[in-house]
Each structure stands twice: as C-alpha cells, then as structure tokens.
Design an enzyme around this catalytic site. Sequence first.
Site, short mmCIF file in Angstrom:
data_model
loop_
_atom_site.label_atom_id
_atom_site.label_comp_id
_atom_site.label_asym_id
_atom_site.label_seq_id
_atom_site.Cartn_x
_atom_site.Cartn_y
_atom_site.Cartn_z
N ARG A 50 -49.31 13.30 41.35
CA ARG A 50 -50.12 14.22 40.53
C ARG A 50 -50.51 15.49 41.29
NH1 ARG A 50 -52.40 11.91 35.60
NH2 ARG A 50 -50.70 10.57 34.94
N ARG A 54 -54.09 19.04 37.09
CA ARG A 54 -55.32 19.77 36.78
C ARG A 54 -56.16 20.17 37.99
NH1 ARG A 54 -56.82 15.72 32.06
NH2 ARG A 54 -55.98 14.43 33.70
N ARG A 63 -51.89 25.66 31.27
CA ARG A 63 -52.22 24.71 30.20
C ARG A 63 -53.05 25.35 29.10
NH1 ARG A 63 -52.41 21.40 27.42
NH2 ARG A 63 -53.52 19.50 27.95
N ASP A 99 -43.25 13.44 32.51
CA ASP A 99 -44.16 12.31 32.31
C ASP A 99 -43.35 11.04 32.09
OD1 ASP A 99 -47.25 11.92 31.81
OD2 ASP A 99 -46.18 10.53 30.51
N TYR A 176 -47.50 0.37 27.34
CA TYR A 176 -47.79 1.46 26.38
C TYR A 176 -47.11 1.20 25.04
CZ TYR A 176 -50.05 4.60 29.70
OH TYR A 176 -50.93 5.17 30.57
O1 CP3 Z 1 -47.52 16.02 39.87
C1 CP3 Z 1 -46.97 14.98 39.47
O2 CP3 Z 1 -47.24 13.85 39.93
C2 CP3 Z 1 -45.83 15.10 38.48
C3 CP3 Z 1 -46.15 14.94 37.15
C4 CP3 Z 1 -46.59 13.61 36.53
C5 CP3 Z 1 -47.38 13.57 35.38
N1 CP3 Z 1 -47.44 12.29 34.94
C6 CP3 Z 1 -47.98 14.74 34.74
C7 CP3 Z 1 -49.15 14.56 33.86
C8 CP3 Z 1 -46.25 12.30 36.86
C9 CP3 Z 1 -45.46 11.78 38.05
C10 CP3 Z 1 -46.78 11.47 35.83
C11 CP3 Z 1 -46.57 10.02 35.76
C12 CP3 Z 1 -47.39 9.24 34.83
N2 CP3 Z 1 -47.73 9.53 33.53
C13 CP3 Z 1 -47.88 7.96 35.11
C14 CP3 Z 1 -47.64 7.22 36.38
C15 CP3 Z 1 -48.45 7.78 37.47
C16 CP3 Z 1 -49.83 7.25 37.54
O3 CP3 Z 1 -50.74 8.09 37.60
O4 CP3 Z 1 -49.99 6.03 37.61
C17 CP3 Z 1 -48.59 7.51 33.98
C18 CP3 Z 1 -49.32 6.20 33.84
C19 CP3 Z 1 -48.47 8.51 32.99
C20 CP3 Z 1 -48.97 8.47 31.62
C21 CP3 Z 1 -49.98 9.53 31.40
N3 CP3 Z 1 -49.68 10.88 31.30
C22 CP3 Z 1 -51.37 9.38 31.26
C23 CP3 Z 1 -52.12 8.08 31.35
C24 CP3 Z 1 -51.88 10.68 31.05
C25 CP3 Z 1 -53.31 11.06 30.77
C26 CP3 Z 1 -54.00 11.13 32.06
C27 CP3 Z 1 -55.09 12.15 32.03
O5 CP3 Z 1 -55.79 12.15 33.05
O6 CP3 Z 1 -55.23 12.92 31.07
C28 CP3 Z 1 -50.81 11.59 31.12
C29 CP3 Z 1 -50.91 13.07 31.00
C30 CP3 Z 1 -50.46 13.84 32.19
N4 CP3 Z 1 -49.29 13.62 32.86
C31 CP3 Z 1 -51.12 14.96 32.78
C32 CP3 Z 1 -50.29 15.41 33.81
C33 CP3 Z 1 -50.50 16.63 34.69
C34 CP3 Z 1 -52.41 15.57 32.32
C35 CP3 Z 1 -52.05 16.39 31.13
C36 CP3 Z 1 -52.90 17.59 30.92
O7 CP3 Z 1 -52.63 18.65 31.49
O8 CP3 Z 1 -53.85 17.48 30.10
#
Ligand code: CP3
Length: 370
Positions: A50, A54, A63, A99, A176
């Site tokens: 991540r 954000r 965003r 994602d 999911y």
């Molecule tokens: O920088 C990075 O790591 C690359 C991008 C990345 C994202 N998601 C972007 C993202 C990666 C590697 C992921 C993987 C991901 N997505 C996982 C596995 C990693 C982990 O954290 O365990 C999971 C479980 C997801 C599913 C997912 N996507 C969730 C649960 C959420 C909501 C989380 C939140 O805090 O809002 C997302 C959205 C998401 N994926 C965001 C980002 C930057 C936030 C989106 C936004 O900008 O609002």
Amino acid sequence: MTVNTTLPLSPPTREPTTATSDPALVTGLARFLAALRHDRGDATPVWFMRQAGRSLASYRALRRRHGFLELCKTPELAAEVTLLPVAELGVDAAVIFADIMLPVEPMGLELEMREGVGPVIGNPVRTLDDVERLRPVEPEADLAFVLDAIRLVRRDLEGRTAVLGFAGAPFTLACYLIEGRPSRDYARAKALMYGAPAVWDALMGRLATVTADYLLAQARAGADAVQLFDSWVGALSPIDYARYVQPHVARIFTALKDAGVPSINFGAETGGLLEVMAAAGGDVISVDARVPLDEAWTRVGHDRGIQGNLDATRLLGSWAATEEGARDVLRRAAGRPGHIFNLGHGVLPETDPALLKRLVDLVHEETAEG
Ligand code: CP3
C-alpha cells in the site's frame, strides 16, 4: 501519453545481476532480484505494501479527480500512481497500482468499491451453479489495462527499480465472493468450506486457474516478480489450511516456478500457518508484525527468503518508535541473504510519508555492504 501496445512483450528480467559497488550498476531492481534469488545484494531491498495510496498527498489529489476503479482501469493513470512512491520514497520495488478484486468482474461478478466499506459483490457466489456460471478469464483481453500499466511502468523505470505484479490468493478472493462484502470472521465463507467441500474446491480451483494465468501474464508484460496476497488466510488453522487451501495455492506457485517467475507468498495473522504456507510455495514468505522475524525465518526455513515485518502502526507513533522497530527487524534478519524489508501489512492512510522515506534510507544505510 499513449499506450504502445505493439511494444514487444519483454520476458521477465532474470539476467544475473551481481552485487557491485559501482553506483551506476547498483539498482533497486538488482537488490530486489538478489533477495528473491537468495543472494546478497549491495543492501537490503525495501518496499511497502500500500505504498501507492492515501498516505501520499499526490495520490489523494488524483483521487479527488478520478474514481478508484477509474484509476485502476486507465493504464496511464495507474502507471502514474505506481511511480509516485518510487519518486517520493526511493523504494526498490514499484508495486503495480491495481486491486485484488479486478479479476472478478471478467468472471461475471458485479464489483463496487464502496466508500468507507471496501469491495462489494452484487451477485455473491454460494452454490455449485454460481461457481459453474463463473466465466473463464483471458488476462490479455480482460485485464489488458493492468498489463498495459505494467508495460508503461517498466519502460519508465528502465531497470532502475523492480516492477512487482500481484494478485489476490484463492482463499481471500473466495471470502469476498461468498460473503459479498468485507467480513470480520468470514463465517459464511467458512461455513461453505466446511459444509459443502465440493463447492469450495470447485470455486478454489477456478480461482487458482484465473490467478495463475493472470500472474503469468503480468510477468510476460514485464513484472520482475509477483506477490500473492492471502490477506485473510489467518482465519484458518494449519490443519484446515493444508486441507482447503494449500493444494490450490501450490498449483499457482508451481506454475510460477515452472515459468521462472520469482514470487512472494503473503498472508496476515499467519503466526500459526508459517510452515504450511511455506510448503505451499513462494521464493519469499511474507510475515506480519506479530511474529519475531528470526523465529518466523527459522520456521519457514533458511533456504527461503523472508519479507517483513515492521508494525505499520509504529510509524503513527514517532520516528523513534519506527527506528527502534526497524533496527530490531534488521538485527533479527542478521544480514542473511533473502530478506526483503517491508511492513507486516499495508501502510496506514494516516502515515507521514516523510517517515517512510527516512525508513527507506535507514534500511539502505544500515545494510549497505562495506
Ligand atoms: O500500493 C499498493 O500496495 C498497490 C495497490 C494495492 C491496492 N490494493 C490499492 C487500493 C494493492 C496491492 C491492493 C491489494 C488489496 N486489495 C488487498 C490485499 C492487501 C491487503 O491490504 O491485505 C485487499 C484485501 C484488497 C481489497 C481492498 N481494496 C479493500 C479491502 C479496500 C478498501 C480498503 C480501504 O482502506 O478503503 C480496497 C481499496 C483500495 N485498494 C485502496 C487502494 C489505494 C483505497 C481506495 C481509495 O483510494 O479510496
């Protein structure tokens, strides 16, 4: 910027990169690949899960103008976001901005990234009929936007920084798909796993096929390595992991190994699972912050690499707390080849990027050869 889709599909980079003190030849890519090969590089490689999110003001600004899925599906924007932490933090690997949920849309599922909730599936998978209705995925066509983003990032980085692809692991995706939304205990998913094992295995088998094909396509597009995210697998006992998860995950890692693609196997809350996870495969096993790194490495076996495992919340505490934790992780890694420095899980949105940058510099300085 236009996407040149006629670019030759470069094979995954696996030229021998030897440790050297010539700064022009010492790159994040070389360091990262050395650790994946279990060789010693010029310093310990570091990146953050991540890292492109954000916590960066530059990401939040993008965003405000674009939806999350729009960012993911527009290769030029996804490439731009991927490169932000390379420029701002100096990390050794650029994890592609995407994602884990992206492959579920071409499978025929309705995906919404709901603000403040996370991924929501409009038509969850709960019966054998539901599983059999899932469509096969052709990554080159259905997920071309991710592959194009990889090509753009790779061209921009010119071998200075590793390009890391990723996908969600079958268990985490199945949670999911069955629950339809984020869940605390995955009760519905586990109930199906225990109550209808044939449906479970059919679903996990489909997800393993989609995931292996997708990761191989990412490597063909130019990813130097790939990480499998099994974020929720800590909900299982090692006995249940061995029965319900390991065969499917092993199929993915075997396909990667056969194709020569270096891989990282990540899970969270896996203190009870390290041995069975390592048995499932991956050149490097990623561990969360609840297990001391040296103990985790002993359990995984020193013939494998290890990734981790600073507690991400230390960065919310202070620099002193961050530095103390980072030094402890490095002391436990003890300079052995095969360590990739990372957090135990993702960067928290409230994190000050200036501390992340200091952390990257600290890891490089403390582990530099000579
Ligand atoms: O920088 C990075 O790591 C690359 C991008 C990345 C994202 N998601 C972007 C993202 C990666 C590697 C992921 C993987 C991901 N997505 C996982 C596995 C990693 C982990 O954290 O365990 C999971 C479980 C997801 C599913 C997912 N996507 C969730 C649960 C959420 C909501 C989380 C939140 O805090 O809002 C997302 C959205 C998401 N994926 C965001 C980002 C930057 C936030 C989106 C936004 O900008 O609002």
